[in-house]
Design an enzyme around this catalytic site. Structure first.
Site, PDB file in Angstrom:
ATOM      1  N   TYR A 191       0.823  -1.201   0.000  1.00  0.00           N
ATOM      2  CA  TYR A 191       0.000   0.000   0.000  1.00  0.00           C
ATOM      3  C   TYR A 191       0.860   1.256   0.000  1.00  0.00           C
ATOM      4  CZ  TYR A 191       1.009   0.811   4.965  1.00  0.00           C
ATOM      5  OH  TYR A 191       1.654   1.075   6.141  1.00  0.00           O
ATOM      6  N   LYS A 234       6.560  -2.094   1.742  1.00  0.00           N
ATOM      7  CA  LYS A 234       5.399  -1.483   2.421  1.00  0.00           C
ATOM      8  C   LYS A 234       4.213  -2.438   2.314  1.00  0.00           C
ATOM      9  CE  LYS A 234       3.227   3.030   3.104  1.00  0.00           C
ATOM     10  NZ  LYS A 234       3.367   3.104   4.556  1.00  0.00           N
ATOM     11  N   GLU A 238      12.435   2.011  14.074  1.00  0.00           N
ATOM     12  CA  GLU A 238      11.529   3.083  13.633  1.00  0.00           C
ATOM     13  C   GLU A 238      10.266   3.019  14.489  1.00  0.00           C
ATOM     14  OE1 GLU A 238      10.148   2.266   9.568  1.00  0.00           O
ATOM     15  OE2 GLU A 238      10.307   0.120   9.982  1.00  0.00           O
ATOM     16  N   LEU A 274      11.295   0.871   6.913  1.00  0.00           N
ATOM     17  CA  LEU A 274      10.658   1.389   5.711  1.00  0.00           C
ATOM     18  C   LEU A 274      11.322   2.727   5.371  1.00  0.00           C
ATOM     19  CD1 LEU A 274       8.218   0.918   3.738  1.00  0.00           C
ATOM     20  CD2 LEU A 274       7.131   2.759   5.011  1.00  0.00           C
TER      21      LEU A 274
HETATM   22  N1  PLP Z   1       7.844   3.447   8.967  1.00  0.00           N
HETATM   23  C1  PLP Z   1       6.719   2.712   8.955  1.00  0.00           C
HETATM   24  C2  PLP Z   1       6.752   1.366   9.603  1.00  0.00           C
HETATM   25  C3  PLP Z   1       5.557   3.196   8.349  1.00  0.00           C
HETATM   26  O1  PLP Z   1       4.448   2.443   8.342  1.00  0.00           O
HETATM   27  C4  PLP Z   1       5.575   4.496   7.775  1.00  0.00           C
HETATM   28  C5  PLP Z   1       4.368   5.046   7.151  1.00  0.00           C
HETATM   29  O2  PLP Z   1       3.334   4.451   7.106  1.00  0.00           O
HETATM   30  C6  PLP Z   1       6.751   5.230   7.820  1.00  0.00           C
HETATM   31  C7  PLP Z   1       7.888   4.682   8.418  1.00  0.00           C
HETATM   32  C8  PLP Z   1       6.820   6.615   7.223  1.00  0.00           C
HETATM   33  O3  PLP Z   1       6.756   6.546   5.817  1.00  0.00           O
HETATM   34  P1  PLP Z   1       6.206   7.769   4.958  1.00  0.00           P
HETATM   35  O4  PLP Z   1       7.058   8.944   5.304  1.00  0.00           O
HETATM   36  O5  PLP Z   1       6.397   7.321   3.551  1.00  0.00           O
HETATM   37  O6  PLP Z   1       4.770   7.971   5.333  1.00  0.00           O
END
Ligand code: PLP
Length: 290
Positions: free
Chosen positions: A33, A147, A180, A205
């Site tokens: 997603y 993701k 994270e 991610l």
């Molecule tokens: N880390 C995780 C586990 C996430 O699920 C997300 C966003 O959903 C992020 C980091 C941040 O990613 P983004 O800046 O692309 O929203």
């Protein structure tokens, strides 16, 4: 106003929109997603989100459901129908519908769903007050760079944070380093004003906000170090914050029971947030912030 969802070729009223019970996303979390922020009617970093979508799909050997140009057309049409000005576009692609069997089906058509949600930007006072996080063990699989819609450990962690009165949980690897947040990337600013976040490999991610914020930091002349940091280092940091498409840059003022800095949003964190909003969200020049 009626709200629409896009489901496999059709714009359907959101309330009635549904997918097949043998969709592999539903049965195996076999899908990926993206959440793309929308500000003033414009998708923020759309191409970077589509790059990551393509990458996640290719890692799982799922075909793109349609060309990038068509994905952009469908996104724009859904936003138009829903009169979306501020909020998010959610898109999900799964391997599609097939009789339940763990191995990949011989033939399946990737399923595509898109929804939107209108939200209000947070108040400046809430940003300056910041948020608290708790530390929890990282119990996820080893391909966190994909993701995937498989988010159970993230949901458990977020619920644990909520029950502890915190906003987010920072997950800690077996060596004591912060990976994270459950839906955000984690950052600190050291006492000598270095911006630190973990390298984007299979362990985290690679947030799109993370990618754009690194560029913003460089433009602002902030010294940046990409390396893992421990929970102890984070607790002693000058400042800390999280980033994501739904939070942009959100100051962290407490980790477990430890206040960070003076317990209010840090100065550099707020400068980074302003810089990000100017350059990335509004697409304006950073010159006036220097
Ligand atoms: N880390 C995780 C586990 C996430 O699920 C997300 C966003 O959903 C992020 C980091 C941040 O990613 P983004 O800046 O692309 O929203």
């Amino acid at each position: 106003m009626p709200r629409f969802a896009y489901v496999n070729g059709q714009y359907q009223p959101h309330q009635q929109a549904a997918v097949h019970i043998e969709d592999r996303g539903y049965q195996f979390a076999d899908g990926v997603y993206e959440v793309v922020p929308v500000a003033q009617g414009r998708l923020v970093d759309e191409d970077l989100h589509l790059d990551r979508l393509e990458r996640s799909l290719s890692e799982l050997r799922i075909d793109m459901p349609m060309s990038r140009t068509c994905l952009k057309l469908v996104s724009a049409e859904l936003m138009r129908r829903n009169r979306l000005t501020n909020g998010f576009l959610y898109m999900q692609v799964t391997r599609g519908v097939a009789p339940r069997d763990h191995k990949f089906p011989k033939h399946s058509i990737p399923a595509l769903v898109m929804t939107t949600r209108q939200t209000k930007p947070p108040k400046q006072a809430a940003i300056e007050a910041g948020v608290g996080v708790i530390a929890i063990p990282d119990i996820r699989w080893r391909r966190r760079d994909i993701k995937s819609v498989s988010l159970l450990p993230n949901c458990l962690g977020k619920q644990q944070a909520f029950e502890a009165g915190a906003y987010e949980a920072w997950m800690i690897d077996d060596e004591g380093y912060v990976t994270e947040g459950t839906s955000t990337n984690a950052w600190i600013i050291t006492k000598d004003k270095r911006l630190v976040t973990r390298p984007a490999n299979h362990d985290i991610l690679n947030g799109i906000t993370r990618i754009s914020l690194i560029r913003t930091a460089e433009d602002l002349g902030i010294v940046f170090e990409e390396r893992p940091f421990t929970l102890e280092e984070a607790k002693e940091a000058k400042e800390a914050f999280i980033t994501s498409s739904s939070n942009f840059v959100m100051p962290v003022v407490k980790i477990d029971e430890t206040a960070i800095g003076n317990g209010r949003a840090g100065e550099l964190t707020l400068q980074l947030r302003d810089g990000y909003e100017t350059a990335v969200v509004r697409g304006e020049s950073l010159a006036q912030l220097h």
